[in-house]
Design a protein around this motif. Structure first.
Motif, mmCIF file in Angstrom:
data_model
loop_
_atom_site.group_PDB
_atom_site.id
_atom_site.type_symbol
_atom_site.label_atom_id
_atom_site.label_comp_id
_atom_site.label_asym_id
_atom_site.label_seq_id
_atom_site.Cartn_x
_atom_site.Cartn_y
_atom_site.Cartn_z
ATOM 1 N N SER A 195 -8.745 16.094 27.978
ATOM 2 C CA SER A 195 -8.282 16.618 28.035
ATOM 3 C C SER A 195 -7.842 17.061 29.645
ATOM 4 O O SER A 195 -8.335 16.948 30.577
ATOM 5 C CB SER A 195 -8.489 18.416 27.728
ATOM 6 O OG SER A 195 -7.483 19.111 27.763
ATOM 7 N N LYS A 233 -8.662 15.881 12.653
ATOM 8 C CA LYS A 233 -9.402 17.418 13.880
ATOM 9 C C LYS A 233 -10.851 17.047 13.838
ATOM 10 O O LYS A 233 -11.404 17.364 14.738
ATOM 11 C CB LYS A 233 -9.867 18.486 12.602
ATOM 12 C CG LYS A 233 -10.262 18.898 12.007
ATOM 13 C CD LYS A 233 -11.020 19.615 10.832
ATOM 14 C CE LYS A 233 -11.773 19.537 9.847
ATOM 15 N NZ LYS A 233 -12.048 21.153 9.126
ATOM 16 N N ASP A 260 1.255 15.855 18.914
ATOM 17 C CA ASP A 260 1.208 16.980 18.659
ATOM 18 C C ASP A 260 0.220 17.096 17.555
ATOM 19 O O ASP A 260 0.556 16.588 16.422
ATOM 20 C CB ASP A 260 1.976 18.354 18.331
ATOM 21 C CG ASP A 260 3.061 18.500 19.901
ATOM 22 O OD1 ASP A 260 2.847 18.159 20.845
ATOM 23 O OD2 ASP A 260 4.282 17.825 19.981
ATOM 24 N N HIS A 283 -13.685 21.540 24.024
ATOM 25 C CA HIS A 283 -12.481 21.367 24.718
ATOM 26 C C HIS A 283 -12.530 19.974 24.988
ATOM 27 O O HIS A 283 -14.061 19.977 25.386
ATOM 28 C CB HIS A 283 -12.296 22.102 25.513
ATOM 29 C CG HIS A 283 -11.172 21.762 26.293
ATOM 30 N ND1 HIS A 283 -11.561 21.432 27.983
ATOM 31 C CD2 HIS A 283 -10.347 21.234 26.743
ATOM 32 C CE1 HIS A 283 -10.501 20.862 28.667
ATOM 33 N NE2 HIS A 283 -9.711 21.048 27.944
ATOM 34 N N GLN A 292 -8.212 14.359 21.698
ATOM 35 C CA GLN A 292 -7.558 15.583 22.010
ATOM 36 C C GLN A 292 -7.721 16.464 22.678
ATOM 37 O O GLN A 292 -9.394 16.330 23.131
ATOM 38 C CB GLN A 292 -7.267 15.368 20.456
ATOM 39 C CG GLN A 292 -8.386 15.976 19.819
ATOM 40 C CD GLN A 292 -7.935 16.266 18.041
ATOM 41 O OE1 GLN A 292 -7.180 16.668 17.925
ATOM 42 N NE2 GLN A 292 -9.135 15.926 17.181
ATOM 43 N N ASP A 293 -7.108 17.044 23.303
ATOM 44 C CA ASP A 293 -7.839 18.739 23.586
ATOM 45 C C ASP A 293 -8.677 19.726 22.782
ATOM 46 O O ASP A 293 -9.725 19.359 23.490
ATOM 47 C CB ASP A 293 -6.888 19.764 24.090
ATOM 48 C CG ASP A 293 -5.560 19.114 24.693
ATOM 49 O OD1 ASP A 293 -5.786 18.611 25.862
ATOM 50 O OD2 ASP A 293 -4.378 19.389 24.382
ATOM 51 N N TYR A 294 -8.674 19.639 21.744
ATOM 52 C CA TYR A 294 -9.587 20.202 21.302
ATOM 53 C C TYR A 294 -9.533 19.578 19.749
ATOM 54 O O TYR A 294 -8.898 19.263 19.197
ATOM 55 C CB TYR A 294 -8.820 21.497 20.531
ATOM 56 C CG TYR A 294 -8.124 22.251 21.549
ATOM 57 C CD1 TYR A 294 -10.287 22.966 22.333
ATOM 58 C CD2 TYR A 294 -7.114 22.441 21.630
ATOM 59 C CE1 TYR A 294 -9.325 23.875 24.079
ATOM 60 C CE2 TYR A 294 -7.083 23.971 23.145
ATOM 61 C CZ TYR A 294 -7.616 24.125 23.705
ATOM 62 O OH TYR A 294 -7.590 24.501 24.986
ATOM 63 N N GLN A 320 -3.119 19.734 15.090
ATOM 64 C CA GLN A 320 -2.847 20.416 14.926
ATOM 65 C C GLN A 320 -4.187 21.726 15.405
ATOM 66 O O GLN A 320 -5.118 21.073 15.643
ATOM 67 C CB GLN A 320 -2.866 21.061 13.674
ATOM 68 C CG GLN A 320 -1.691 21.687 12.485
ATOM 69 C CD GLN A 320 -1.926 21.377 11.317
ATOM 70 O OE1 GLN A 320 -3.021 22.210 10.946
ATOM 71 N NE2 GLN A 320 -0.827 21.918 10.781
ATOM 72 N N THR A 321 -4.765 22.951 16.430
ATOM 73 C CA THR A 321 -5.585 22.842 16.774
ATOM 74 C C THR A 321 -6.435 24.108 15.560
ATOM 75 O O THR A 321 -6.165 25.350 15.553
ATOM 76 C CB THR A 321 -5.787 24.132 17.767
ATOM 77 O OG1 THR A 321 -4.739 23.160 18.572
ATOM 78 C CG2 THR A 321 -6.776 24.384 19.121
ATOM 79 N N ARG A 352 -15.334 24.701 17.338
ATOM 80 C CA ARG A 352 -14.118 23.610 18.495
ATOM 81 C C ARG A 352 -14.321 24.077 19.241
ATOM 82 O O ARG A 352 -14.913 24.516 20.318
ATOM 83 C CB ARG A 352 -13.063 24.807 17.867
ATOM 84 C CG ARG A 352 -11.546 24.661 18.887
ATOM 85 C CD ARG A 352 -10.672 24.644 18.243
ATOM 86 N NE ARG A 352 -10.238 26.477 18.929
ATOM 87 C CZ ARG A 352 -10.196 26.381 19.717
ATOM 88 N NH1 ARG A 352 -8.980 25.528 20.604
ATOM 89 N NH2 ARG A 352 -9.559 27.796 20.393
ATOM 90 N N THR A 380 -12.229 19.784 16.145
ATOM 91 C CA THR A 380 -13.217 20.490 15.491
ATOM 92 C C THR A 380 -13.956 19.889 14.803
ATOM 93 O O THR A 380 -13.990 19.209 13.855
ATOM 94 C CB THR A 380 -12.187 21.583 14.582
ATOM 95 O OG1 THR A 380 -11.177 22.045 15.639
ATOM 96 C CG2 THR A 380 -12.549 22.865 13.645
ATOM 97 N N HIS A 432 -1.982 21.276 19.963
ATOM 98 C CA HIS A 432 -2.175 20.733 21.710
ATOM 99 C C HIS A 432 -2.012 19.293 21.369
ATOM 100 O O HIS A 432 -1.892 18.766 20.402
ATOM 101 C CB HIS A 432 -4.004 20.131 21.228
ATOM 102 C CG HIS A 432 -4.812 19.996 20.392
ATOM 103 N ND1 HIS A 432 -5.821 21.003 19.314
ATOM 104 C CD2 HIS A 432 -5.552 19.109 20.398
ATOM 105 C CE1 HIS A 432 -6.355 19.843 18.936
ATOM 106 N NE2 HIS A 432 -5.655 18.892 19.174
#
Ligand SMILES: NC(=O)c1ccc[n+]([C@@H]2O[C@H](COP(=O)([O-])OP(=O)(O)OC[C@H]3O[C@@H](n4cnc5c(N)ncnc54)[C@H](OP(=O)(O)O)[C@@H]3O)[C@@H](O)[C@H]2O)c1
Length: 360
Positions: A355, A93, A20, A34, A98-100, A22-23, A32, A102, A4
């Protein structure tokens, strides 16, 4: 692994970059999220322009608000679809831009009904900062649940330097709700009425040449000082005129030796005791909220229970929000960074939509 978009530092004082990332599927007690909204903080500037505790490319942001999209096998607090907000910072992470993200479920609380993501995302990092700094660095209790008996420190003067900062506003509200009633705050004069409405008994304009003397006139001995600015010249040097033997000063690191500007790199120090000449017997500590999880109660309950309750019950009002606009995630992040560098933030928090993904 799925990927993402994320916003990261590229190099010291460079424009932010879109990368980019890692999701990462949640394991153990992770979830996780959004990420829909975040709040920019001065740490972004310290990291981008000063390289403070950064290894490039580092995804920025530590305050998230959004919806849970996946839960780890041992997570027990949340289900998919829950609206959450929280403060996490340990690894890329977990970061906000970022979009996601964790994150451990202990770094999240449920969004109370009646509040927006924009409001809630102003709270997590700096309410945690206040619980950590007041209890661990000033050594003053903030028991949970709140005691109903009179606070023995009800009349003890406590100076909040930088009362209109996000941290300062939460300090005033939390301390006064816990019965610390003799709160002194510095801020620009236009914020004084508001700061009085959220707990300050006395307010002072930090730009007045004789601000230290004004404070000492009201409180000849100030045993506790929370410095929410930690500027070597513009807060600590003045607080040193107020602090006497026995005073404990907690300054939110880093000590700012020189601010970031468009033309100059900032300079920081982590040495609060050595930053200025203190009177004998002053203990000047540097606050590092990233250690708040060393307190087992805070680790498990501060973000899951206490912070959502502060908001839901009105113990704290969210910082005023200024929504930063931009066509993309990167544009909004960069616009917020530019406002921080210009010090164009006064009594408010910069919040923005993260996002650009539209989930069903
Ligand atoms: N180490 C840690 O654990 C930790 C945790 C959280 C924050 N921090 C640090 O604490 C600092 C504050 O963070 P924040 O998010 O609360 O900041 P913020 O809300 O962005 O701060 C903006 C405010 O600072 C005030 N201000 C600027 N210079 C001042 C001065 N010389 N004296 C008094 N007030 C002054 C302004 O007041 P007026 O508008 O009234 O002029 C403005 O309202 C940052 O450096 C941040 O990185 C450290």
């Amino acid at each position: 692994m799925a990927m993402h978009k994320a916003v990261a530092t590229v190099a010291i004082r460079a424009k932010l970059g879109l990368i980019d990332a890692q999701t990462v599927p949640p394991t153990g007690r992770e979830v996780r999220v959004h990420v829909e909204w975040t709040a920019s903080t001065p740490l972004d500037l310290h990291q981008n322009d000063g390289g403070l505790l950064v290894k490039h490319p580092q995804i920025l942001g530590d305050g998230i608000a959004g919806k849970v999209v996946e839960v780890g096998p041992e997570a027990k607090n949340f289900v998919v679809g829950d609206k959450v907000f929280g403060f996490a910072f340990r690894e890329n992470k977990q970061k906000a831009y970022q979009d996601y993200a964790t994150v451990p479920e202990t770094t999240l609380g449920k969004l109370p009904s009646g509040f927006t993501f924009q409001e809630a995302v102003t709270l997590p990092n700096n309410t945690v900062t206040i619980f950590h700094s007041v209890t661990k660095d000033l050594g003053l209790p903030l028991a949970w649940p709140r005691p109903t008996t009179k606070n023995p420190h009800a009349d003890t003067p406590i100076l909040i330097w930088g009362g209109s900062s996000s941290c300062g506003q939460y300090a005033l509200q939390i301390l006064s709700a816990w019965g610390y009633k003799n709160l002194l705050a510095t801020a620009s004069a236009r914020h004084h009425d508001y700061l009085k409405s959220i707990g300050a008994r006395h307010t002072f304009d930090y730009r007045d040449k004789d601000v230290a003397q004004q404070i000492l006139k009201v409180a000849p001995h100030v045993p506790y000082v929370l410095d929410c600015i930690a500027s070597q010249q513009n807060s600590l040097a003045i607080i040193a005129q107020v602090a006497q033997g026995g005073t404990r000063v907690a300054a939110l690191l880093p000590v700012i030796v020189r601010d970031a500007t468009d033309d100059e790199a900032p300079e920081y120090s982590m040495d609060t005791q050595g930053a200025v000449k203190w009177a004998d017997g002053v203990e000047a500590r540097g606050v590092r909220t990233h250690f708040y999880e060393e307190d087992a109660f805070f680790k498990e309950h501060l973000q899951t229970t206490v912070v959502p309750e502060l908001l839901a019950t009105g113990i704290v009002k969210p910082n005023k929000q200024r929504i930063v606009e931009g066509a993309t995630l990167l544009e909004r992040a960069q616009a917020a960074m530019d406002l921080l560098r210009r010090k164009d933030v006064s009594g408010e928090r910069l919040v923005w939509r993260v996002s650009d993904l539209k989930l069903e």
